[in-house]
Design a protein around this motif. Structure first.
Motif, mmCIF file in Angstrom:
data_model
loop_
_atom_site.group_PDB
_atom_site.id
_atom_site.type_symbol
_atom_site.label_atom_id
_atom_site.label_comp_id
_atom_site.label_asym_id
_atom_site.label_seq_id
_atom_site.Cartn_x
_atom_site.Cartn_y
_atom_site.Cartn_z
ATOM 1 N N ASN A 195 -3.572 -10.277 -27.492
ATOM 2 C CA ASN A 195 -4.595 -10.474 -28.515
ATOM 3 C C ASN A 195 -5.900 -10.932 -27.896
ATOM 4 O O ASN A 195 -5.928 -11.514 -26.812
ATOM 5 C CB ASN A 195 -4.134 -11.490 -29.560
ATOM 6 C CG ASN A 195 -3.004 -10.954 -30.407
ATOM 7 O OD1 ASN A 195 -2.934 -9.769 -30.680
ATOM 8 N ND2 ASN A 195 -2.111 -11.831 -30.811
ATOM 9 N N THR A 196 -6.977 -10.697 -28.613
ATOM 10 C CA THR A 196 -8.295 -11.061 -28.141
ATOM 11 C C THR A 196 -8.712 -12.426 -28.680
ATOM 12 O O THR A 196 -8.320 -12.802 -29.771
ATOM 13 C CB THR A 196 -9.316 -9.971 -28.565
ATOM 14 O OG1 THR A 196 -10.563 -10.239 -27.960
ATOM 15 C CG2 THR A 196 -9.500 -9.920 -30.044
ATOM 16 N N GLU A 243 -0.795 -5.747 -22.731
ATOM 17 C CA GLU A 243 -1.600 -5.851 -23.946
ATOM 18 C C GLU A 243 -1.398 -7.215 -24.600
ATOM 19 O O GLU A 243 -0.288 -7.710 -24.704
ATOM 20 C CB GLU A 243 -1.180 -4.735 -24.904
ATOM 21 C CG GLU A 243 -2.138 -4.541 -26.033
ATOM 22 C CD GLU A 243 -1.765 -3.342 -26.870
ATOM 23 O OE1 GLU A 243 -1.042 -3.537 -27.865
ATOM 24 O OE2 GLU A 243 -2.188 -2.227 -26.509
ATOM 25 N N PRO A 266 -12.837 -5.928 -26.129
ATOM 26 C CA PRO A 266 -12.717 -5.389 -27.488
ATOM 27 C C PRO A 266 -12.086 -6.399 -28.448
ATOM 28 O O PRO A 266 -11.259 -7.217 -28.051
ATOM 29 C CB PRO A 266 -11.789 -4.180 -27.331
ATOM 30 C CG PRO A 266 -11.611 -3.961 -25.887
ATOM 31 C CD PRO A 266 -12.061 -5.171 -25.162
ATOM 32 N N HIS A 267 -12.483 -6.316 -29.705
ATOM 33 C CA HIS A 267 -11.932 -7.185 -30.750
ATOM 34 C C HIS A 267 -10.644 -6.584 -31.302
ATOM 35 O O HIS A 267 -10.497 -6.387 -32.505
ATOM 36 C CB HIS A 267 -12.958 -7.398 -31.867
ATOM 37 C CG HIS A 267 -14.104 -8.252 -31.434
ATOM 38 N ND1 HIS A 267 -14.030 -9.617 -31.356
ATOM 39 C CD2 HIS A 267 -15.345 -7.911 -31.024
ATOM 40 C CE1 HIS A 267 -15.176 -10.093 -30.927
ATOM 41 N NE2 HIS A 267 -15.988 -9.080 -30.711
ATOM 42 N N GLU A 268 -9.746 -6.241 -30.404
ATOM 43 C CA GLU A 268 -8.427 -5.697 -30.742
ATOM 44 C C GLU A 268 -7.525 -5.965 -29.550
ATOM 45 O O GLU A 268 -7.988 -6.387 -28.491
ATOM 46 C CB GLU A 268 -8.519 -4.203 -31.048
ATOM 47 C CG GLU A 268 -9.111 -3.386 -29.919
ATOM 48 C CD GLU A 268 -9.429 -1.953 -30.315
ATOM 49 O OE1 GLU A 268 -8.832 -1.436 -31.256
ATOM 50 O OE2 GLU A 268 -10.284 -1.346 -29.651
ATOM 51 N N ARG A 269 -6.238 -5.746 -29.724
ATOM 52 C CA ARG A 269 -5.329 -5.952 -28.601
ATOM 53 C C ARG A 269 -5.814 -5.131 -27.410
ATOM 54 O O ARG A 269 -6.308 -4.020 -27.584
ATOM 55 C CB ARG A 269 -3.904 -5.585 -28.999
ATOM 56 C CG ARG A 269 -3.313 -6.608 -29.979
ATOM 57 C CD ARG A 269 -1.886 -6.321 -30.347
ATOM 58 N NE ARG A 269 -0.964 -6.360 -29.232
ATOM 59 C CZ ARG A 269 -0.463 -7.467 -28.667
ATOM 60 N NH1 ARG A 269 -0.814 -8.656 -29.120
ATOM 61 N NH2 ARG A 269 0.382 -7.397 -27.663
ATOM 62 N N HIS A 270 -5.669 -5.689 -26.225
ATOM 63 C CA HIS A 270 -6.183 -5.033 -25.031
ATOM 64 C C HIS A 270 -5.343 -5.451 -23.828
ATOM 65 O O HIS A 270 -4.583 -6.409 -23.889
ATOM 66 C CB HIS A 270 -7.652 -5.404 -24.809
ATOM 67 C CG HIS A 270 -7.851 -6.873 -24.609
ATOM 68 N ND1 HIS A 270 -7.908 -7.751 -25.670
ATOM 69 C CD2 HIS A 270 -7.934 -7.621 -23.486
ATOM 70 C CE1 HIS A 270 -8.044 -8.983 -25.208
ATOM 71 N NE2 HIS A 270 -8.063 -8.932 -23.882
ATOM 72 N N SER A 273 -7.507 -0.447 -24.433
ATOM 73 C CA SER A 273 -7.417 -0.843 -25.843
ATOM 74 C C SER A 273 -7.183 0.413 -26.668
ATOM 75 O O SER A 273 -7.423 1.530 -26.201
ATOM 76 C CB SER A 273 -8.698 -1.546 -26.297
ATOM 77 O OG SER A 273 -9.755 -0.631 -26.450
ATOM 78 N N PRO A 274 -6.706 0.242 -27.912
ATOM 79 C CA PRO A 274 -6.502 1.405 -28.769
ATOM 80 C C PRO A 274 -7.789 2.215 -28.988
ATOM 81 O O PRO A 274 -7.736 3.413 -29.201
ATOM 82 C CB PRO A 274 -6.007 0.798 -30.083
ATOM 83 C CG PRO A 274 -5.392 -0.501 -29.688
ATOM 84 C CD PRO A 274 -6.220 -0.984 -28.533
ATOM 85 N N GLY A 275 -8.935 1.556 -28.894
ATOM 86 C CA GLY A 275 -10.212 2.238 -29.074
ATOM 87 C C GLY A 275 -10.650 3.058 -27.873
ATOM 88 O O GLY A 275 -11.658 3.759 -27.924
#
Length: 107
Positions: free
Chosen positions: A50-51, A48, A84-88, A68-70
């Motif tokens: 950052n984006t 994981e 995704p615009h979140e950690r991935h 990703s968390p999503g």
């Protein structure tokens, strides 16, 4: 222009030969635009992270899981997916090669 099929074969072989099970090459670095080929041997992953400001992932070979968390997305060869615009993270279900296109902050 780069020979994409040749790069896929070259980096798959390099990933399989690498103790870390991966190989990467930055193809384009033009201002904020980055394009990179990333090869992962089956079972390997990118932890994981950052984006960038914006990014897409195109699967050139194999089968990967974008995590990703999503929620996770499984992507086969030919798939194109926004990052995704979140950690991935990224995991290779099979030997895989992806084209990462990213827009970053100007350096």
């Amino acid at each position: 222009m780069p020979d994409i099929p040749g790069l896929v074969a070259e980096h798959l072989a390099a990933a399989e030969a690498s103790p870390r099970g991966r190989s990467a090459l930055k193809l384009i670095h033009d201002g904020p635009l980055r394009q990179s080929i990333i090869a992962l041997a089956a079972g390997q992953k990118l932890e994981e992270h950052n984006t960038p400001l914006a990014a897409t992932l195109q699967v050139l070979h194999g089968l990967v899981r974008l995590t990703s968390p999503g929620g996770d997305v499984v992507l086969p060869a030919g798939a194109l997916e926004p990052v995704p615009h979140e950690r991935h993270g990224l995991a290779a279900i099979e030997d895989s090669v992806v084209l990462l296109t990213a827009v970053t902050a100007e350096e």
